[in-house]
Write a protein that holds these residues in place. Structure first.
Motif, PDB file in Angstrom:
ATOM      1  N   SER A 127       0.872  -1.170   0.000  1.00  0.00           N
ATOM      2  CA  SER A 127       0.000   0.000   0.000  1.00  0.00           C
ATOM      3  C   SER A 127       0.909   1.219   0.000  1.00  0.00           C
ATOM      4  CB  SER A 127      -0.922   0.019   1.215  1.00  0.00           C
ATOM      5  OG  SER A 127      -1.766   1.165   1.189  1.00  0.00           O
ATOM      6  N   ILE A 128       0.915   1.938  -1.106  1.00  0.00           N
ATOM      7  CA  ILE A 128       1.773   3.111  -1.261  1.00  0.00           C
ATOM      8  C   ILE A 128       0.921   4.350  -1.007  1.00  0.00           C
ATOM      9  CG2 ILE A 128       3.170   4.433  -2.893  1.00  0.00           C
ATOM     10  CD1 ILE A 128       3.771   1.727  -4.277  1.00  0.00           C
ATOM     11  N   PHE A 129       1.234   5.049   0.073  1.00  0.00           N
ATOM     12  CA  PHE A 129       0.424   6.194   0.469  1.00  0.00           C
ATOM     13  C   PHE A 129       0.450   7.265  -0.620  1.00  0.00           C
ATOM     14  CE2 PHE A 129       1.323   5.297   5.241  1.00  0.00           C
ATOM     15  CZ  PHE A 129       0.495   4.189   5.170  1.00  0.00           C
ATOM     16  N   HIS A 130      -0.729   7.752  -0.957  1.00  0.00           N
ATOM     17  CA  HIS A 130      -0.857   8.718  -2.054  1.00  0.00           C
ATOM     18  C   HIS A 130      -2.180   9.436  -1.923  1.00  0.00           C
ATOM     19  CE1 HIS A 130      -2.627   9.496  -6.131  1.00  0.00           C
ATOM     20  NE2 HIS A 130      -1.484  10.128  -6.295  1.00  0.00           N
ATOM     21  N   PRO A 200      -7.393   8.909  -6.791  1.00  0.00           N
ATOM     22  CA  PRO A 200      -7.461   9.828  -5.657  1.00  0.00           C
ATOM     23  C   PRO A 200      -6.792   9.324  -4.384  1.00  0.00           C
ATOM     24  CG  PRO A 200      -9.544   8.688  -5.913  1.00  0.00           C
ATOM     25  CD  PRO A 200      -8.683   8.240  -7.057  1.00  0.00           C
ATOM     26  N   GLY A 201      -6.675   8.000  -4.258  1.00  0.00           N
ATOM     27  CA  GLY A 201      -6.152   7.455  -3.005  1.00  0.00           C
ATOM     28  C   GLY A 201      -4.865   6.680  -3.186  1.00  0.00           C
ATOM     29  N   PHE A 206      -3.586  -5.832  -2.498  1.00  0.00           N
ATOM     30  CA  PHE A 206      -3.969  -6.743  -1.409  1.00  0.00           C
ATOM     31  C   PHE A 206      -3.829  -6.153  -0.006  1.00  0.00           C
ATOM     32  CE2 PHE A 206      -2.233  -9.989  -4.608  1.00  0.00           C
ATOM     33  CZ  PHE A 206      -3.442 -10.047  -5.273  1.00  0.00           C
ATOM     34  N   ILE A 207      -3.391  -4.908   0.124  1.00  0.00           N
ATOM     35  CA  ILE A 207      -3.321  -4.251   1.431  1.00  0.00           C
ATOM     36  C   ILE A 207      -4.058  -2.923   1.317  1.00  0.00           C
ATOM     37  CG2 ILE A 207      -1.841  -3.180   3.172  1.00  0.00           C
ATOM     38  CD1 ILE A 207       0.304  -5.188   2.499  1.00  0.00           C
ATOM     39  N   THR A 208      -4.986  -2.671   2.233  1.00  0.00           N
ATOM     40  CA  THR A 208      -5.782  -1.446   2.189  1.00  0.00           C
ATOM     41  C   THR A 208      -5.637  -0.684   3.494  1.00  0.00           C
ATOM     42  OG1 THR A 208      -7.410  -2.471   0.709  1.00  0.00           O
ATOM     43  CG2 THR A 208      -8.106  -0.499   1.909  1.00  0.00           C
ATOM     44  N   GLN A 209      -5.329   0.583   3.402  1.00  0.00           N
ATOM     45  CA  GLN A 209      -5.227   1.436   4.586  1.00  0.00           C
ATOM     46  C   GLN A 209      -6.615   1.691   5.145  1.00  0.00           C
ATOM     47  OE1 GLN A 209      -3.659   5.330   3.785  1.00  0.00           O
ATOM     48  NE2 GLN A 209      -3.463   5.875   5.947  1.00  0.00           N
ATOM     49  N   ILE A 210      -6.758   1.567   6.446  1.00  0.00           N
ATOM     50  CA  ILE A 210      -8.040   1.783   7.104  1.00  0.00           C
ATOM     51  C   ILE A 210      -8.265   3.277   7.315  1.00  0.00           C
ATOM     52  CG2 ILE A 210      -9.396   1.344   9.194  1.00  0.00           C
ATOM     53  CD1 ILE A 210      -7.834  -1.261   9.514  1.00  0.00           C
ATOM     54  N   GLY A 218      -2.234  14.086   3.535  1.00  0.00           N
ATOM     55  CA  GLY A 218      -1.395  14.111   2.348  1.00  0.00           C
ATOM     56  C   GLY A 218      -0.402  15.261   2.360  1.00  0.00           C
ATOM     57  N   VAL A 219       0.793  15.012   1.868  1.00  0.00           N
ATOM     58  CA  VAL A 219       1.797  16.060   1.692  1.00  0.00           C
ATOM     59  C   VAL A 219       2.372  15.948   0.282  1.00  0.00           C
ATOM     60  CG1 VAL A 219       2.419  16.318   4.121  1.00  0.00           C
ATOM     61  CG2 VAL A 219       3.578  14.597   2.739  1.00  0.00           C
TER      62      VAL A 219
END
Length: 225
Positions: A127-130, A200-201, A206-210, A218-219
């Motif tokens: 899960s790559i934060f975006h 947008p996210g 297979f991994i989802t941020q809750i 976001g930065v």
């Protein structure tokens, strides 16, 4: 034939090619790739078999890509993996600069995950934060506040990024933002943090941020990138 038509009528599997929107970060309509491919490419319905590929062509030589080729190669890999594309067809010009411009990690990351499409047998996930500022989203960015939601409304892009300017969001090339992705790859002179119909996210497999909207912020332009 539509995606639903394929899954109903094609029984032995099929291949698909996608180009354009995943050849540079935050290009117009890159979200459409995810929407059209993920449902049949990643953990597909029983009996559905699909393979897909995307081309790199000579996009890597364009001025926009050369602004930060390592960053652009990384996002090109990530956006394709998020959509479920499993073959990245690289032009020779791009391959020849792999070690010169120091981006083998992009190919290594893509190769690690491209074939991991079944959660039962996959060797993990990511899960790559975006956070993508999707200007077409009228729920997140109401027209009463940010202006009419049409692709050619440059003021809307500016208003959206201005709302996140304290977190680093900017528009480097408003003129390019309103174009289609094919033209953007040629003319764009900088990075745009708001665009039209972008993911947008997070980029995930297979991994989802809750609850990402309430648990993180976001930065943009971290270390000027």
């Amino acid at each position: 034939m539509s995606g639903n038509g394929l899954t109903v009528n094609v029984k032995r599997g099929f291949g698909a090619k996608y180009g354009g929107a995943v050849r540079g970060h935050h290009l117009t309509s890159s979200q459409d790739v995810s929407d059209s491919f993920r449902s049949v490419a990643i953990d597909p319905p029983l009996g559905i078999k699909m393979f897909s590929r995307n081309e790199m062509d000579r996009t890597c030589t364009r001025s926009f890509f050369q602004l930060n080729i390592r960053l652009n190669m990384y996002w090109a890999a990530v956006e394709q993996l998020h959509a479920g594309l499993n073959i990245w067809d690289i032009t020779g010009v791009c391959l020849e600069s792999t070690y010169v411009d120091n981006f083998p990690f992009a190919f290594e990351f893509f190769n690690k995950w491209a074939a991991e499409l079944d959660p039962v047998t996959a060797g993990g996930g990511f899960s790559i934060f975006h956070e993508g500022l999707d200007s077409s989203d009228t729920n997140e960015f109401r027209e009463s506040t940010f202006g009419r939601a049409i692709k050619t409304n440059k003021e809307r892009y500016s208003a959206i990024t201005n709302a996140y300017s304290g977190q680093g969001a900017l528009m480097d090339d408003l003129e390019a933002a309103i174009e289609g992705n094919v033209k953007q790859r040629v003319i764009q002179k900088g990075f745009n943090d708001a665009s039209w119909r972008i993911v947008p996210g997070n980029y995930e497999r297979f991994i989802t941020q809750i609850d990402p909207e309430t648990t993180s912020e976001g930065v943009w332009r971290v270390k000027d990138h």
